[in-house]
Write an enzyme that holds these catalytic residues in place. Structure first.
Site: not given
Length: 116
Positions: A9-11, A14
């Protein structure tokens, strides 16, 4: 095959995964939250990149530590213990191939050079 270490869930992770997919770079994903990380792996990375580079002092996890906890991270041993306990403090993503650190964080220019 590359291994991408991070949390899904880390931008920044991603962005890196999107870049790798777009450039057809094969990888497997290692989720710190589900699989953790060994002290041996962290020691290997610290020997290659320096423990200071591995600790993300700009992230939320670091900022949530009290001042005494932050001040206690003065060497590799303390940093590795912290990174094992709070894997979210590790700079993400870390990408390796054949046990060699290829990339730390996401920088499109660096990725262009590293994954040619």
């Amino acid at each position: 095959m590359y291994t991408v270490y991070g949390i899904p869930n880390c931008n920044t992770v991603k962005k890196a995964l999107d870049w790798l997919k777009e450039h057809q770079v094969a990888y497997e994903f290692h989720d710190y939250k589900k699989k953790g990380i060994t002290a041996e792996k962290l020691q290997s990375w610290a020997a290659q990149a320096g423990w200071e580079a591995l600790v993300n002092k700009k992230g939320t996890t670091w900022r949530q530590l009290d001042a005494d906890a932050q001040a206690s991270i003065t060497g590799e041993k303390a940093a590795i213990a912290l990174m094992q306990e709070k894997t979210s403090v590790i700079k993400r993503p870390l990408i390796e191939k054949n046990n060699k650190v290829v990339a730390l964080g996401f920088d499109e220019d660096a990725y262009q050079k590293a994954f040619q």
